[in-house]
Design a protein around this motif. Structure first.
Motif, mmCIF file in Angstrom:
data_model
loop_
_atom_site.group_PDB
_atom_site.id
_atom_site.type_symbol
_atom_site.label_atom_id
_atom_site.label_comp_id
_atom_site.label_asym_id
_atom_site.label_seq_id
_atom_site.Cartn_x
_atom_site.Cartn_y
_atom_site.Cartn_z
ATOM 1 N N PRO A 4 0.835 -1.209 0.000
ATOM 2 C CA PRO A 4 0.000 0.000 0.000
ATOM 3 C C PRO A 4 0.870 1.260 0.000
ATOM 4 O O PRO A 4 1.918 1.290 0.652
ATOM 5 N N ARG A 5 0.432 2.294 -0.704
ATOM 6 C CA ARG A 5 1.222 3.534 -0.813
ATOM 7 C C ARG A 5 1.525 4.120 0.570
ATOM 8 O O ARG A 5 2.569 4.711 0.783
ATOM 9 N N ALA A 6 0.585 3.956 1.510
ATOM 10 C CA ALA A 6 0.783 4.518 2.856
ATOM 11 C C ALA A 6 1.982 3.884 3.558
ATOM 12 O O ALA A 6 2.508 4.438 4.525
ATOM 13 N N ASN A 7 2.422 2.726 3.082
ATOM 14 C CA ASN A 7 3.543 2.038 3.739
ATOM 15 C C ASN A 7 4.901 2.428 3.165
ATOM 16 O O ASN A 7 5.927 1.883 3.582
ATOM 17 N N LEU A 8 4.920 3.355 2.207
ATOM 18 C CA LEU A 8 6.202 3.756 1.607
ATOM 19 C C LEU A 8 6.871 4.822 2.487
ATOM 20 O O LEU A 8 6.807 6.008 2.222
ATOM 21 N N VAL A 9 7.498 4.364 3.558
ATOM 22 C CA VAL A 9 8.174 5.255 4.508
ATOM 23 C C VAL A 9 9.550 5.620 3.935
ATOM 24 O O VAL A 9 10.268 4.744 3.453
ATOM 25 N N PRO A 10 9.923 6.927 3.958
ATOM 26 C CA PRO A 10 11.136 7.328 3.237
ATOM 27 C C PRO A 10 12.457 6.870 3.838
ATOM 28 O O PRO A 10 13.415 6.623 3.107
ATOM 29 N N ASN A 11 12.548 6.780 5.166
ATOM 30 C CA ASN A 11 13.854 6.435 5.757
ATOM 31 C C ASN A 11 13.665 5.859 7.157
ATOM 32 O O ASN A 11 12.548 5.819 7.693
ATOM 33 N N ILE A 12 14.804 5.454 7.764
ATOM 34 C CA ILE A 12 14.733 4.768 9.062
ATOM 35 C C ILE A 12 14.211 5.710 10.152
ATOM 36 O O ILE A 12 13.456 5.290 11.036
ATOM 37 N N MET A 13 14.596 6.979 10.064
ATOM 38 C CA MET A 13 14.139 7.927 11.083
ATOM 39 C C MET A 13 12.606 8.030 11.066
ATOM 40 O O MET A 13 11.957 7.993 12.113
ATOM 41 N N ALA A 14 12.037 8.119 9.862
ATOM 42 C CA ALA A 14 10.579 8.210 9.743
ATOM 43 C C ALA A 14 9.919 6.903 10.218
ATOM 44 O O ALA A 14 8.850 6.909 10.835
ATOM 45 N N TYR A 15 10.589 5.796 9.939
ATOM 46 C CA TYR A 15 10.047 4.492 10.369
ATOM 47 C C TYR A 15 9.993 4.439 11.901
ATOM 48 O O TYR A 15 8.985 4.057 12.492
ATOM 49 N N ARG A 16 11.126 4.855 12.522
ATOM 50 C CA ARG A 16 11.198 4.836 13.983
ATOM 51 C C ARG A 16 10.112 5.742 14.575
ATOM 52 O O ARG A 16 9.476 5.389 15.577
ATOM 53 N N ALA A 17 9.866 6.869 13.932
ATOM 54 C CA ALA A 17 8.844 7.796 14.434
ATOM 55 C C ALA A 17 7.462 7.140 14.402
ATOM 56 O O ALA A 17 6.635 7.364 15.288
ATOM 57 N N ARG A 18 7.222 6.296 13.403
ATOM 58 C CA ARG A 18 5.895 5.647 13.320
ATOM 59 C C ARG A 18 5.713 4.600 14.409
ATOM 60 O O ARG A 18 4.624 4.416 14.934
ATOM 61 N N ILE A 19 6.811 3.918 14.745
ATOM 62 C CA ILE A 19 6.736 2.941 15.847
ATOM 63 C C ILE A 19 6.444 3.694 17.152
ATOM 64 O O ILE A 19 5.609 3.269 17.957
ATOM 65 N N ALA A 20 7.141 4.809 17.331
ATOM 66 C CA ALA A 20 6.947 5.600 18.557
ATOM 67 C C ALA A 20 5.526 6.174 18.596
ATOM 68 O O ALA A 20 4.892 6.196 19.652
#
Ligand SMILES: C[S@@+](CC[C@H](N)C(=O)[O-])C[C@H]1O[C@@H](n2cnc3c(N)ncnc32)[C@H](O)[C@@H]1O
Length: 271
Positions: free
Chosen positions: A183-199
């Motif tokens: 899904p397009r919503a899952n296209l996270v640009p980088n690790i920092m943004a990924y970590r922010a989503r977990i938080a």
């Protein structure tokens, strides 16, 4: 199931996985283990099966003690679930997948565990139920990953652990992400943004390790060479090895182009 053009993205994904995971080429490459992931190659795995086992072990190592209830999300054909039974009591393990056919296979592979057909974004379990959740190489498919993270948070007990391997895709064109069922919503640009989503889902002690070389890199190298080594070992005819080798290199190239990062993730629900 409806014909291809009328299928929802979810139906298409299930059909693609049901077919490819159980195809003869894949079964042979994975040594009939039932795995379907890139594996973890940093510890010297010499085959895809060993690397796939090592990936589950690497994630399971983050689970402290003996959980009373452990959930394996998107368990595929049950190979990850079976591997988990080497470390944890089978009667503590529940495993889910969105596909009836895959769960049917998993029930044969690991009958001692509780296997259920379920969507990772709508977990049919009470709040505060599991001590740990593991999810091997599937969260990028979930519609959406954020919904899954919120559900994982809800069903984990306070202090419970979430362990996953996941993929960041490049900003690929819509027709490629649709074909890959991302899904397009899952296209996270980088690790920092990924970590922010977990938080943002409420998790703490978040660790996101870049394992691109150890997982994706190892898989691509192994797949590119596999048909040649099967031929040299006398297990594949030359004509088959040429065709299979070409397909292997194409698949390895495709994943090299579309996948940006392979991540090993651990996080905890606050106590
Ligand atoms: C790359 S395979 C990984 C399978 C398995 N974890 C392994 O390591 O062998 C991805 C799996 O995710 C499952 N899947 C995709 N979307 C799902 C969802 N929303 N809920 C549950 N399972 C899902 C697919 O059916 C497939 O089995």
């Amino acid at each position: 199931m409806s014909n291809n053009s009328r299928m929802t993205p979810r139906e298409r994904m299930v059909r693609v996985y049901d077919r490819t995971m159980r195809g003869s080429y894949q079964r042979r490459y994975y040594d009939n283990s039932g795995f379907f992931n890139f594996g973890y190659w940093a510890l010297g795995a010499t085959s895809q099966r060993e690397a796939s086992e090592a990936l589950v072990d690497r994630l399971a190592a983050g689970i402290v003690g003996k959980p009373a209830r452990l959930l394996d999300v998107a368990c595929g054909l049950g190979a990850s679930t079976k591997r988990l039974t080497l470390s944890f009591s089978p009667d503590t393990i529940t495993a889910i997948n969105i596909s009836d056919a895959q769960i049917a296979d998993a029930r044969v592979r690991v009958p001692e565990c509780d296997l259920r057909v379920m969507n990772a974004t709508e977990l049919g379990f009470p709040d505060n139920h599991f001590d740990a959740i593991i999810c091997v190489e599937a969260a990028f498919h979930f519609d959406t990953r954020e919904k899954f993270l919120r559900e994982a948070y809800r069903v984990l007990k306070p202090g419970g652990a979430l362990m996953l391997s996941d993929i960041l895709f490049r900003p690929i064109p819509a027709f490629v992400s649709n074909a890959a069922q991302v899904p397009r919503a899952n296209l996270v640009p980088n690790i920092m943004a990924y970590r922010a989503r977990i938080a943002a889902a409420g998790f703490i002690d978040n660790e996101v390790v870049d394992a691109t070389s150890d997982c994706l890199g190892g898989f691509r190298r192994n797949l590119s060479r596999w048909a040649g080594s099967e031929y040299r070992a006398g297990r594949m005819k030359l004509s088959r090895a040429i065709g299979t080798g070409l397909v292997g290199k194409l698949i390895a190239g495709y994943f090299g182009l579309t996948c940006k990062k392979y991540l090993l993730v651990s996080a905890r629900k606050p106590s």
